[in-house]
Write a protein that holds these residues in place. Structure first.
Motif, PDB file in Angstrom:
ATOM      1  N   PHE A   2     -25.531  24.217 -26.975  1.00  0.00           N
ATOM      2  CA  PHE A   2     -25.061  23.288 -25.951  1.00  0.00           C
ATOM      3  C   PHE A   2     -24.660  24.035 -24.680  1.00  0.00           C
ATOM      4  O   PHE A   2     -25.024  23.624 -23.563  1.00  0.00           O
TER       5      PHE A   2
ATOM      6  N   SER B  12     -27.666  25.442 -22.829  1.00  0.00           N
ATOM      7  CA  SER B  12     -28.411  24.325 -22.235  1.00  0.00           C
ATOM      8  C   SER B  12     -27.735  23.839 -20.969  1.00  0.00           C
ATOM      9  O   SER B  12     -28.400  23.500 -19.979  1.00  0.00           O
TER      10      SER B  12
ATOM     11  N   SER C 299     -28.658  14.004 -28.835  1.00  0.00           N
ATOM     12  CA  SER C 299     -29.813  14.657 -29.450  1.00  0.00           C
ATOM     13  C   SER C 299     -29.958  14.316 -30.931  1.00  0.00           C
ATOM     14  O   SER C 299     -31.044  14.450 -31.500  1.00  0.00           O
TER      15      SER C 299
ATOM     16  N   VAL D  28     -35.179  16.048 -21.065  1.00  0.00           N
ATOM     17  CA  VAL D  28     -33.999  16.542 -20.340  1.00  0.00           C
ATOM     18  C   VAL D  28     -34.431  17.116 -18.999  1.00  0.00           C
ATOM     19  O   VAL D  28     -33.821  16.856 -17.958  1.00  0.00           O
TER      20      VAL D  28
ATOM     21  N   MET E 256     -27.152  19.879 -32.525  1.00  0.00           N
ATOM     22  CA  MET E 256     -26.746  20.612 -31.327  1.00  0.00           C
ATOM     23  C   MET E 256     -25.512  21.464 -31.634  1.00  0.00           C
ATOM     24  O   MET E 256     -24.402  20.959 -31.791  1.00  0.00           O
TER      25      MET E 256
ATOM     26  N   LEU F  97     -27.801  15.584 -24.162  1.00  0.00           N
ATOM     27  CA  LEU F  97     -27.600  16.605 -25.195  1.00  0.00           C
ATOM     28  C   LEU F  97     -26.729  16.074 -26.323  1.00  0.00           C
ATOM     29  O   LEU F  97     -26.976  16.372 -27.500  1.00  0.00           O
TER      30      LEU F  97
ATOM     31  N   ILE G  91     -32.933  24.914 -27.568  1.00  0.00           N
ATOM     32  CA  ILE G  91     -32.665  23.768 -28.439  1.00  0.00           C
ATOM     33  C   ILE G  91     -33.449  23.836 -29.747  1.00  0.00           C
ATOM     34  O   ILE G  91     -32.921  23.515 -30.823  1.00  0.00           O
TER      35      ILE G  91
END
Length: 254
Positions: free
Chosen positions: A137, A140, A125, A65, A132, A122, A216
């Protein structure tokens, strides 16, 4: 109000230009997935990795990411060179908008492009077995915005004193790959030689990857507040520096 309208207009232009090139969106998402699946599977099978319960693929997911944000943010700085070559930059500079507002508008547009790519990753994932949650989330997303703004400022700084695509790409070749490799995206940064750790901790992307990994995977080297603090300082410095260099460079166009 004029400054806000100028920032909004430039942001809207950058965002529309990104969305209209759908192939760019597809490529920017498929490439990190290939890194994640092929590189993560191949190297993960060749090494014993016990850093994260989910294995090597989950460990490098936050790094991938971060890689996506890094490449998109800095390479998007080339839009300044393109606008300068086609004369669009002169039209912006004669508008009643300050040059720092131009830089901020472009940075927000670049950050929006990074956010679109980051959100897609995301949401995907689950491919590597990561669950997630909504709080994960949202944090992030905030980190992606913060990282992308700082790196966008860095890209615009480089573009501000570069007149050609060739020069821009040459400079980036000495910046982007070392930043990615020294960010801890592909390997743990603990246990490294002292000279290499020094280089790792000088790299602002290290703090972004570490913060994403904590958010995460609940695994990090540094506390989250330190990562946020370093990223915040880095973002402020690069945006102001980009605005200053841009103003100095473009004075000759007026």
């Amino acid at each position: 109000m004029a400054e806000l309208e100028g920032i909004y207009t430039i942001w809207l232009r950058e965002t529309k230009r990104y969305i209209r090139y759908r192939s760019r969106i597809v490529t920017s998402v498929v490439t990190p997935l290939l890194w994640l699946i092929i590189f993560g599977t191949g190297l993960g099978a060749a090494m014993r990795f016990g850093g994260v319960a989910g294995g090597y693929q989950q460990f490098i997911f936050p790094g991938i990411v971060g890689q996506t944000v890094l490449f998109t943010s800095i390479f998007s700085g080339v839009s300044v060179i393109i606008d300068r070559q086609y004369g669009f930059l002169k039209e912006i500079l004669v508008a009643p908008v300050s040059r720092p507002s131009v830089v901020l508008g472009k940075s927000l547009g670049i950050s929006t492009a990074c956010l679109i790519q980051g959100v897609i990753l995301l949401l995907l994932s689950f491919i590597v077995g990561i669950q997630m949650t909504i709080p994960c989330f949202l944090v992030s997303v905030v980190l992606i915005i913060l990282i992308s703004l700082g790196l966008a400022g860095l890209g615009l700084m480089i573009a501000s004193f570069t007149d050609s695509m060739e020069g821009f790409n040459l400079i980036l070749s000495f910046i982007v790959l070392p930043m990615f490799l020294l960010s801890g995206a592909l390997f743990p940064i603990t246990g490294l030689p002292s000279w290499l750790q020094f280089a790792v901790y000088l790299n602002p992307l290290t703090y972004g990857v570490d913060a994403l990994r904590f958010t995460i995977l609940n695994s990090s080297v540094l506390p989250l507040y330190i990562n946020f603090a370093v990223l915040g300082v880095f973002t402020v410095i690069t945006i102001f520096a980009a605005a200053y260099l841009f103003s100095k460079k473009e004075q000759g166009l007026m």
